[in-house]
Design a protein around this motif. Structure first.
Motif, PDB file in Angstrom:
ATOM      1  N   ALA A  47       0.812  -1.212   0.000  1.00 33.34           N
ATOM      2  CA  ALA A  47       0.000   0.000   0.000  1.00 33.34           C
ATOM      3  C   ALA A  47       0.848   1.265   0.000  1.00 33.34           C
ATOM      4  O   ALA A  47       0.470   2.279  -0.600  1.00 33.34           O
ATOM      5  CB  ALA A  47      -0.932  -0.003   1.212  1.00 33.34           C
ATOM      6  N   ARG A  71      -6.887  -3.372   1.107  1.00 30.56           N
ATOM      7  CA  ARG A  71      -7.738  -2.183   0.962  1.00 30.56           C
ATOM      8  C   ARG A  71      -7.665  -1.302   2.219  1.00 30.56           C
ATOM      9  O   ARG A  71      -7.573  -0.070   2.120  1.00 30.56           O
ATOM     10  CB  ARG A  71      -9.179  -2.601   0.688  1.00 30.56           C
ATOM     11  CG  ARG A  71     -10.103  -1.429   0.379  1.00 30.56           C
ATOM     12  CD  ARG A  71     -11.551  -1.894   0.294  1.00 30.56           C
ATOM     13  NE  ARG A  71     -11.765  -2.782  -0.830  1.00 30.56           N
ATOM     14  CZ  ARG A  71     -12.024  -2.371  -2.073  1.00 30.56           C
ATOM     15  NH1 ARG A  71     -12.079  -1.063  -2.335  1.00 30.56           N
ATOM     16  NH2 ARG A  71     -12.241  -3.251  -3.040  1.00 30.56           N
ATOM     17  N   CYS A 104      -4.443   0.537   2.266  1.00 30.78           N
ATOM     18  CA  CYS A 104      -4.475   1.630   1.298  1.00 30.78           C
ATOM     19  C   CYS A 104      -5.219   2.835   1.869  1.00 30.78           C
ATOM     20  O   CYS A 104      -4.801   3.992   1.676  1.00 30.78           O
ATOM     21  CB  CYS A 104      -5.128   1.164  -0.004  1.00 30.78           C
ATOM     22  SG  CYS A 104      -4.099   0.065  -1.009  1.00 30.78           S
ATOM     23  N   THR A 157      -3.595   5.624  -0.345  1.00 26.85           N
ATOM     24  CA  THR A 157      -3.297   5.052  -1.657  1.00 26.85           C
ATOM     25  C   THR A 157      -4.581   4.619  -2.338  1.00 26.85           C
ATOM     26  O   THR A 157      -5.511   4.136  -1.690  1.00 26.85           O
ATOM     27  CB  THR A 157      -2.365   3.829  -1.496  1.00 26.85           C
ATOM     28  OG1 THR A 157      -1.160   4.241  -0.861  1.00 26.85           O
ATOM     29  CG2 THR A 157      -2.037   3.200  -2.838  1.00 26.85           C
ATOM     30  N   TYR A 189      -6.574   2.110  -3.880  1.00 28.29           N
ATOM     31  CA  TYR A 189      -6.582   0.641  -3.918  1.00 28.29           C
ATOM     32  C   TYR A 189      -6.769   0.123  -5.331  1.00 28.29           C
ATOM     33  O   TYR A 189      -6.122  -0.840  -5.744  1.00 28.29           O
ATOM     34  CB  TYR A 189      -7.696   0.119  -3.008  1.00 28.29           C
ATOM     35  CG  TYR A 189      -7.983  -1.358  -3.135  1.00 28.29           C
ATOM     36  CD1 TYR A 189      -7.208  -2.303  -2.457  1.00 28.29           C
ATOM     37  CD2 TYR A 189      -9.044  -1.818  -3.926  1.00 28.29           C
ATOM     38  CE1 TYR A 189      -7.476  -3.662  -2.572  1.00 28.29           C
ATOM     39  CE2 TYR A 189      -9.321  -3.177  -4.035  1.00 28.29           C
ATOM     40  CZ  TYR A 189      -8.529  -4.092  -3.363  1.00 28.29           C
ATOM     41  OH  TYR A 189      -8.792  -5.434  -3.481  1.00 28.29           O
TER      42      TYR A 189
END
Length: 290
Positions: free
Chosen positions: A193, A215, A218, A223, A225
């Motif tokens: 991530a 996820r 992230c 970030t 995903y």
């Protein structure tokens, strides 16, 4: 869905004397069949799940350079580089060289390393697991710094670089994509991530949960995903006459439904070329729009 040919085994019928030309034939055929990328392991001995340690094994980056000369389109990478086998400044230079000479087709596949037996056998540096993960994060930082056209020093806990000069820079922009291999939820997926453009996971019933963990990392790292390429290991055994093709297509469809866009796979009987031709004619067209 895209396919990656993973080549973990070099114990082929022609022996060492034929490995060069046979390997060239394999990768040319894979490219013609429609594979998106070709990968090799970063090991110096064969690993137990493939065969005895004494079986043939080629050094990864020398091999990737050879593959670059015999292909024109496929991406090239290791699945995956053992981070402690090469100092990060040298590793960044090696991947840069591969990228430049291949016309921008290199990826950095990297992980924390695990094969203590081969490392001890050949005298390679192999610290404890916690330190290997610390070195993995510093290596990612160093590679990104060297690919950012800066020459400033890097002063970490384990690595100290006085001048991060890297000339020429990679052709790939902003840099060769980074793929981190492994499914560890606390460290590996967090590093994906934070630093990577792709992950590579092992197949199994926990895949959906691993993606949810990624996820969540992230979200914490800020970030996107969806921008991370999700790749998975996948073994291709089409059968003697292609009888397993429908099952392979169904399995790839299931993986695509979970969010995976690339399946990296060992192809049974790859040195015989015919399995690659079957995949090219029957599997690649069937999964093109997954």
């Amino acid at each position: 869905m895209k396919l990656g040919l993973h080549i973990p085994d070099f114990t082929w019928p022609g022996g060492a004397g034929r490995l060069g030309p046979d390997l060239a034939d394999v990768v040319k055929s894979a490219e013609e069949a429609g594979f998106d990328r070709i990968s090799v392991m970063d090991h110096v001995w064969q690993i137990g799940v493939v065969g005895p340690a004494e079986h043939e094994m080629l050094e990864a980056y020398t091999t990737l350079g050879f593959l670059a000369a015999h292909t024109t389109r496929v991406k090239l990478l290791t699945l995956v580089t053992g981070v402690v086998y090469r100092d990060p400044g040298l590793l960044a230079k090696m991947v840069t060289t591969l990228d430049v000479l291949s016309g921008g087709r290199a990826m950095l596949g990297i992980g924390a390393a695990w094969n203590e037996e081969e490392a001890r056998g050949l005298g390679l540096f192999f610290p404890p697991l916690a330190e290997r993960f610390e070195r993995l994060e510093e290596t990612l930082q160093i590679c990104l710094q060297m690919w950012a056209e800066t020459e400033r020093p890097y002063d970490g806990e384990h690595y100290h670089l006085g001048r991060t000069l890297n000339s020429p820079q990679p052709i790939s922009r902003p840099h060769p994509p980074i793929l981190i291999g492994g499914s560890g939820e606390k460290k590996t997926l967090r590093l994906v991530a934070k630093y990577a453009q792709a992950c590579n996971l092992f197949p199994g019933p926990e895949l959906a949960r691993k993606l949810e963990v990624l996820r969540a990392h992230c979200e914490r790292e800020g970030t996107d995903y969806d921008a991370i390429e999700k790749t998975v290991l996948f073994n291709f055994d089409v059968g003697e006459k292609g009888e397993n093709v429908p099952q392979i297509i169904d399995s790839l469809g299931s993986l695509a439904g979970q969010g995976f866009s690339v399946a990296h796979g060992r192809v049974a009987g790859v040195s015989g070329i015919t399995p690659l031709e079957i995949i090219g004619s029957e599997v690649v067209p069937a999964i093109a729009n997954l």
